[in-house]
Design a protein around this motif. Structure first.
Motif, mmCIF file in Angstrom:
data_model
loop_
_atom_site.group_PDB
_atom_site.id
_atom_site.type_symbol
_atom_site.label_atom_id
_atom_site.label_comp_id
_atom_site.label_asym_id
_atom_site.label_seq_id
_atom_site.Cartn_x
_atom_site.Cartn_y
_atom_site.Cartn_z
ATOM 1 N N PHE A 260 1.094 -1.235 -0.243
ATOM 2 C CA PHE A 260 -0.345 -0.203 0.015
ATOM 3 C C PHE A 260 0.852 1.128 0.089
ATOM 4 C CE2 PHE A 260 0.120 2.314 4.132
ATOM 5 C CZ PHE A 260 1.261 1.665 4.863
ATOM 6 N N VAL A 261 0.294 2.348 -0.702
ATOM 7 C CA VAL A 261 1.123 3.660 -0.834
ATOM 8 C C VAL A 261 -0.317 4.343 -0.476
ATOM 9 C CG1 VAL A 261 2.475 5.317 -2.087
ATOM 10 C CG2 VAL A 261 2.631 2.856 -2.349
ATOM 11 N N ARG A 262 -0.303 5.784 0.603
ATOM 12 C CA ARG A 262 -0.565 6.311 1.069
ATOM 13 C C ARG A 262 -0.211 7.448 -0.343
ATOM 14 N NH1 ARG A 262 -0.703 6.120 7.088
ATOM 15 N NH2 ARG A 262 -2.513 3.966 6.842
ATOM 16 N N TYR A 263 -1.266 8.717 0.358
ATOM 17 C CA TYR A 263 -0.876 10.183 -0.549
ATOM 18 C C TYR A 263 -2.380 10.708 -0.061
ATOM 19 C CZ TYR A 263 -5.688 9.353 -3.303
ATOM 20 O OH TYR A 263 -6.622 9.296 -3.980
ATOM 21 N N SER A 264 -1.618 12.167 -0.027
ATOM 22 C CA SER A 264 -2.741 12.794 0.139
ATOM 23 C C SER A 264 -3.103 14.208 -1.093
ATOM 24 C CB SER A 264 -1.721 14.221 1.363
ATOM 25 O OG SER A 264 -0.891 14.178 0.084
#
Lengths: 348, 87
Positions: free
Chosen positions: A325-329
């Motif tokens: 998983f890679v979070r982003y804003s």
């Protein structure tokens, strides 16, 4: 087969740089094949991003902080329940769990189901009781002592080599290298999180985590191990990858079996260079990276809802290894009306 | 020397350790060496293959190969049963 209609209330919609698990819990629940979920978002602050995410919640209600008293919080939940008929409530903050656990029966009598650890389970895994927990359940934990006052810093002498970790009982941790830094960290933490402040042996190694769900009878319903690949300055995972580690899985199953853990949990572990695992913390709730487990094949929010409703859930054993998983804003442009509504009416 | 079972190697040279979560990139030659190791070839047959294909002398190849193997061991990509292996 028609889907079972469920009204789910969820807290923790603060998808900030210190994210609550609410939004990923809702995403997982909505992906259920057997449940049709109507979502009631419960928020403490009027700028929690989950309020403004299109299609996430059907209704939103502001609730009082647990610090204003359990009674006030539970009464607000009962008031919302009268309007919305909540079937299942998933609290996602450590600080609110105590109130919900204490009032589990009261809520359940009215039809609001939860699936939470017992007070005993909750208390014995608290950070300041970790050595006793390790001894009781045969788990390696770092040595630690609790500081009730600044004068107790002298108790550290001869027991620890620097660096050591200084931790708050609920949150915050600092790695310190000398007595002066211990004092600074002690004042910072005690002012914010109260006493005791915990001094913990620093275990050198790699931090790994497991998200798991116990059925309260000793069975592990779900478990997915993960290594953080990108960590924010608040120590939160901004990216992670699922692992294939039977030793971690075995340790998780053993802890759940011995504690008869009920509900979601996150184990925080350090793997040292000899391949030994040290348990540094048990979070007694679903962590914010739960959607990785959903993406890897274990829909933990769905399973937890079913368990809360008293349904039979078979243990999930498979998951995809190497799933990331890679979070982003993301900047949402929202109308002032929503902000005004939650600020003025405490509901949307 | 064996590539540990948790290691996944992609055709483009991406190496992933599914037990630790570590990942590495190897260049095409590193990938070729990993494939030989995965095929359980001993050093002599790897050496024959490489000397036949590339313009390299035996001593340089041996030195670079051991260096590469040391890296693989350090990153737990290979496990060494017999410490005298490849010596």
């Amino acid at each position: 087969m028609p889907k079972q209609k469920i009204t789910l209330a969820v807290t923790g919609l603060n998808n900030t740089d210190n994210p609550g698990p609410g939004v990923p819990v809702i995403r997982g629940a909505k992906e259920s094949e057997g449940l049709e979920i109507r979502v009631i978002g419960l928020v403490y602050e009027n700028l929690e991003p989950g309020i403004y995410m299109d299609g996430l919640c059907d209704r939103i209600f502001q609730i009082p902080y647990p610090s204003s008293g359990s009674e006030e919080l539970i009464e607000r939940i009962e008031e919302i329940h009268k309007q919305e008929k909540i079937d299942v409530l998933i609290p996602n903050f450590d600080a609110e769990l105590f109130s919900f656990m204490k009032n589990e029966q009261r809520l359940s009598d009215q039809g609001v189901h939860t699936f939470l650890p017992s007070l005993k389970q909750f208390q014995e895994r608290e950070k300041d009781k970790l050595p006793e927990f390790g001894e009781k359940y045969g788990v390696k934990v770092p040595a630690s002592i609790n500081l009730g006052s600044i004068s107790q810093i002298s108790d550290m002498e001869g027991k620890f080599d620097y660096p050591v970790m200084i931790k708050g009982q609920f949150y915050d941790a600092y790695q310190v290298n000398n007595e002066e830094q211990v004092k600074q960290a002690f004042f910072k933490i005690s002012a914010k999180w109260g006493l005791p402040v915990i001094v913990q042996e620093f275990v050198k190694g790699t931090e790994v985590n497991v998200i798991a769900l116990g059925d309260g009878k000793g069975n592990t319903i779900a478990a997915v191990p993960m290594r953080k690949q990108y960590i924010t300055d608040k120590g939160k995972a901004w990216g992670g990858v699922t692992l294939a580690d039977e030793k971690m899985m075995g340790l998780t199953r053993m802890i759940i079996r011995k504690t008869k853990w009920k509900g979601g949990m996150e184990l925080e572990l350090i793997k040292n260079s000899s391949g030994e695992y040290y348990l540094i913390e048990i979070n007694p709730r679903i962590p914010a990276w739960v959607y990785l487990a959903v993406g890897a094949g274990q829909n933990i929010p769905e399973a937890l809802i079913k368990l809360a409703l008293g349904q039979d859930v078979k243990p999930m054993e498979a998951y995809e290894i190497g799933k990331m998983f890679v979070r982003y804003s993301y900047d949402m442009i929202v109308d002032l009306e929503k902000f005004a509504a939650i600020s003025m009416n405490k509901e949307i | 020397m064996k590539i540990t079972e948790e290691i996944k190697i992609s055709d483009n040279g991406f190496v992933f350790n599914s037990k630790t979560g570590d990942s590495f990139n190897v260049n095409p030659f590193g990938l070729e060496l990993l494939k030989y190791i995965a095929e359980d070839k001993d050093f002599d047959s790897i050496k024959d293959e490489i000397l036949g294909k590339y313009d390299v002398d035996s001593l340089t190849l041996e030195k670079d190969f051991y260096e590469f193997c040391a890296l693989l061991k350090h990153h737990q990509i290979v496990a060494q049963g017999d410490p005298m292996e490849f010596k």
